[in-house]
Design an enzyme around this catalytic site. Structure first.
Site, PDB file in Angstrom:
ATOM      1  N   ALA A   1     -40.128 136.400  47.372  1.00  0.00           N
ATOM      2  CA  ALA A   1     -40.514 137.384  46.992  1.00  0.00           C
ATOM      3  C   ALA A   1     -42.034 137.431  47.198  1.00  0.00           C
ATOM      4  CB  ALA A   1     -40.459 137.134  45.541  1.00  0.00           C
ATOM      5  N   ASN A   2     -42.825 136.036  47.863  1.00  0.00           N
ATOM      6  CA  ASN A   2     -44.137 136.190  48.425  1.00  0.00           C
ATOM      7  C   ASN A   2     -44.878 137.279  48.714  1.00  0.00           C
ATOM      8  OD1 ASN A   2     -42.955 135.138  50.853  1.00  0.00           O
ATOM      9  ND2 ASN A   2     -44.654 134.765  51.357  1.00  0.00           N
ATOM     10  N   THR A   3     -44.195 138.544  49.767  1.00  0.00           N
ATOM     11  CA  THR A   3     -44.979 139.179  49.987  1.00  0.00           C
ATOM     12  C   THR A   3     -43.902 140.552  50.364  1.00  0.00           C
ATOM     13  OG1 THR A   3     -46.005 140.108  52.213  1.00  0.00           O
ATOM     14  CG2 THR A   3     -44.085 138.745  52.227  1.00  0.00           C
ATOM     15  N   GLY A   4     -43.945 142.127  50.729  1.00  0.00           N
ATOM     16  CA  GLY A   4     -43.934 142.472  51.098  1.00  0.00           C
ATOM     17  C   GLY A   4     -42.522 143.385  49.904  1.00  0.00           C
TER      18      GLY A   4
ATOM     19  N   TYR B   1     -29.797 139.978  65.228  1.00  0.00           N
ATOM     20  CA  TYR B   1     -30.802 140.187  63.456  1.00  0.00           C
ATOM     21  C   TYR B   1     -29.757 141.348  62.948  1.00  0.00           C
ATOM     22  CZ  TYR B   1     -32.963 142.858  59.907  1.00  0.00           C
ATOM     23  OH  TYR B   1     -33.693 143.185  59.025  1.00  0.00           O
TER      24      TYR B   1
END
Length: 309
Positions: free
Chosen positions: A29-32, A178
């Protein structure tokens, strides 16, 4: 919001109900998408834990969010780190309301995790599987608690799970790998929900996908870095704030039921899906019960983690 996010059912962050008193763990949750998810939950009163590999980036992200936000070190590419993080979270919290398995990697060059797993399968599926199993008993007694998997439309890329070569040792296709990891997210979610239902637990397992969102996850996308790539991406993708809405709806909408799947459904040529979140369908193979159970058994064996359901 990007221009194409104006279409579709308009469920927005304003529809997120009050989260006061709830504890939410959001991985990556540090980005995007993860940052936007944490931001909205904290803004609605939740006590949010940003679980990230780089705690310095996590602290910087937490400083940008208004509300009760703390940081937990977590590297999903290391089962030792997953166990350590889970133990620390269990010590801090007697109950957890939301576990949002958001963190992931997409299309990297061939790499392995600390435990020797192919990076995408090891991080996107096995790390999330282990973390969920180690924390689940903190959710089970809690009314309206949820485990949310952030999957992807890419789960349709891969036909089945390569049980004969899970770590892609014979050959490596980063797009297919992926797709396999995202199919695994859904197989895991549906099997978890079946087990929860059989025990009549109040916890539910649900999934979401962001469509095509313009986040750091796209850094390994073919063509990234070419002239005009960023401009084109902005026109045919959701912004992170809009992409996160599917996760937020799956996590907070009172109407959500176990084993449901939320995401945008507006097609944009061949580029994917954008717009606001609604109830959508996943592939037929994601609902294959035999495939779900086989993956579960293999995941328990590889991680050494068993579930209390």
């Amino acid at each position: 919001m990007g221009p194409l996010a104006l279409f579709g059912e308009r469920w927005t962050e304003r529809d997120v109900p009050d989260q006061t008193g709830r504890i939410a763990i959001v991985t990556g949750a540090n980005t995007g998408l993860g940052f936007e998810t944490a931001r909205v939950l904290a803004g609605r009163g939740a006590r949010v834990v940003i679980a990230v590999r780089d705690t310095a980036k996590g602290e910087a992200a937490a400083a940008r969010i208004t509300g009760d936000v703390t940081v937990q070190k977590l590297d999903l590419g290391s089962l030792a780190s997953v166990r350590e993080a889970a133990e620390q979270l269990r010590t801090r919290f007697e109950k957890i309301d939301l576990l949002i398995n958001n963190a992931g990697v997409m299309y990297p060059p061939k790499q392995t995790t600390a435990d020797g797993f192919e990076l995408q399968f090891g991080t996107n599926h096995l790390g999330a599987f282990a973390l969920t199993g180690l924390l689940l008993d903190r959710l089970l007694p809690v009314a309206r608690s949820r485990v949310v998997a952030v999957a992807s439309i890419a789960h349709r890329i891969q036909a089945g799970i390569h049980f004969d070569d899970l770590q892609w040792e014979r050959s490596y296709n980063r797009v297919a790998a992926y797709g396999q990891s995202k199919l695994a997210n859904l197989l895991f979610t549906y099997e978890l929900q079946r087990r929860l239902s059989s025990h009549h637990n109040p916890t539910i397992a649900v999934a979401a996908h962001p469509g095509i969102s313009n986040t750091e996850l796209m850094r390994h996308t073919p063509g990234n870095g070419l002239p005009g790539f960023s401009t084109l991406s902005g026109l045919v993708t959701n912004s992170p704030a809009v992409g996160a809405l599917a996760t937020l709806r799956a996590a907070t909408d009172p109407a959500v039921r176990g084993a449901q799947y939320y995401g945008p459904s507006l097609p944009v040529a061949s580029f994917g899906l954008v717009g606001y979140p609604e109830l959508v369908t996943s592939s037929a193979q994601s609902h294959d019960v035999d495939l779900q159970r086989r993956l579960w058994a293999v995941s328990e064996e590889l991680t050494g983690v068993t579930f209390p359901v």
